[in-house]
Scaffold this active site. Sequence first.
Site, short mmCIF file in Angstrom:
data_model
loop_
_atom_site.label_atom_id
_atom_site.label_comp_id
_atom_site.label_asym_id
_atom_site.label_seq_id
_atom_site.Cartn_x
_atom_site.Cartn_y
_atom_site.Cartn_z
N SER A 55 0.81 -1.23 0.00
CA SER A 55 0.00 0.00 0.00
C SER A 55 0.83 1.27 0.00
O SER A 55 0.26 2.37 -0.10
CB SER A 55 -0.94 0.00 1.21
OG SER A 55 -2.00 -0.90 1.01
N LYS A 58 0.07 3.66 -2.68
CA LYS A 58 -1.02 4.63 -2.59
C LYS A 58 -0.51 6.06 -2.42
O LYS A 58 -1.29 7.01 -2.59
CB LYS A 58 -1.95 4.28 -1.42
CG LYS A 58 -2.75 2.99 -1.60
CD LYS A 58 -3.77 2.84 -0.48
CE LYS A 58 -4.62 1.60 -0.63
NZ LYS A 58 -4.00 0.40 -0.05
N SER A 115 -6.03 3.07 4.88
CA SER A 115 -5.42 2.44 3.70
C SER A 115 -6.47 1.73 2.86
O SER A 115 -6.27 0.62 2.38
CB SER A 115 -4.32 1.45 4.12
OG SER A 115 -3.51 1.12 3.02
N LYS A 246 2.97 6.35 5.13
CA LYS A 246 2.15 5.27 4.56
C LYS A 246 2.72 3.90 4.88
O LYS A 246 3.88 3.62 4.63
CB LYS A 246 2.05 5.42 3.03
CG LYS A 246 0.98 4.53 2.43
CD LYS A 246 -0.40 5.01 2.77
CE LYS A 246 -1.47 3.94 2.61
NZ LYS A 246 -1.43 2.89 3.65
#
Length: 427
Positions: A55, A58, A115, A246
Amino acid sequence: MLAVSLAVTFVPPSSSKAWAAPELKLNVKSAILIDAESGQVLYENNADEALPPASMAKMMTEYILMEQIKTGKLSWENMVHTSHYAANVGGSGGMLAENEQLSVRDMLYALSIYSSNDASVALAEHIAGTEQQFVAMMNEKAKEIGMSDKAHFTSATGLTRDDIDDPELKSNPLEGETLMTARDAAILGQRLIKDYPEILDFTKIPSKKLREADQYPMTNWNWMLEGKANSEFQKQFAYPGLDGLKTGSTDAAGYCFTGTALRNGMRLVSVVMNAQSTKQNPNKQEREAARFIETRKLLDYGFNNFEAKTVVKKDSAVESLPTVPLKKAVGKTVPVLTAGEVSFLMLKGENESNVKLEATDTTQGKLTAPVKKGDEVGTMTVTYGKTTKTVKLVAAEDVKKAGAFRLFFRSVGGFFSRIGDTIKGWF
């Protein structure tokens, strides 16, 4: 004041601790630590191997979204539709129902706090029409911001084909899987917070309800946020000054994290990929904690050992280039000063002998009066380790054009001087 001298191409000596890998003994497959302002690398280990980022991919979805907001193509209150695909993509999230609509702002809350894969896909479709078209934007942006040619996106989420259960959703026409190096992740994280610092207003939130009617809030996967206290176990990982960025985890990627923290005016960006627990037979919670344990080591190294040092001050004279030639002026030269300052993060207590400087006259002898104070006359490159910065060199004062009478006699004097030189050559 630091003396400026001409230098040839500089190769940093391996003995210099400022760029040598310290003995951190990180339990990761790849890692890097950089200064968020300049991108200066403070530590790296296997930072150029392409790995699944999960992730952390992202961050590119966030970057493109913030860019759309800034350029006016989107507004925070635009309503985003959740397609069948978005609602069923699986993985983290699972907050959105098919055909549900939420604002861009709320979708970003879901993406950055929880997320949310469904919110990430819904935003991608809203921006580009399809996730595949959005992925093309991701790959184009990666090149634009300086990520390596190893960086490759195939989804807006970082999910691999094996992470998706629905056979209809596996039919991604793009080749390969999403990959990034740790250096790529650091570049992306740096650009995200530098170009759009307001993203931190989202990533620093420990928990938040997506809808007022929700029974429970979304909780941030980032255990290092201050105020993040889902459990006593997670509470121990809170890190002062950390406000992003993140997390990511899949079976292929392991546990990853791009972190950022600000202390005493210095912001760092750290990346760990595929962090491993040192415990024997660790449980899931201990395996997940490994990325935060290793990130703490990186950030502690940076904050405890480095400090910002100004190595070139603004309006400083340049020893190797005190003046540049000037035509048609009262004098034959104009003094030179630096137009700005240059700073690096350097090891505490380190002197400036490892800083190399090279001044260049860019006028090529063609500078002609009149000249105004501040006119650019050259450049100076300043190198420390593997990082090079450039500062402009400018005229230190106004210089008027000489009068016709003075220029005439200077020309006559030059003429007779050349004749004299020629006669001397005969004997």
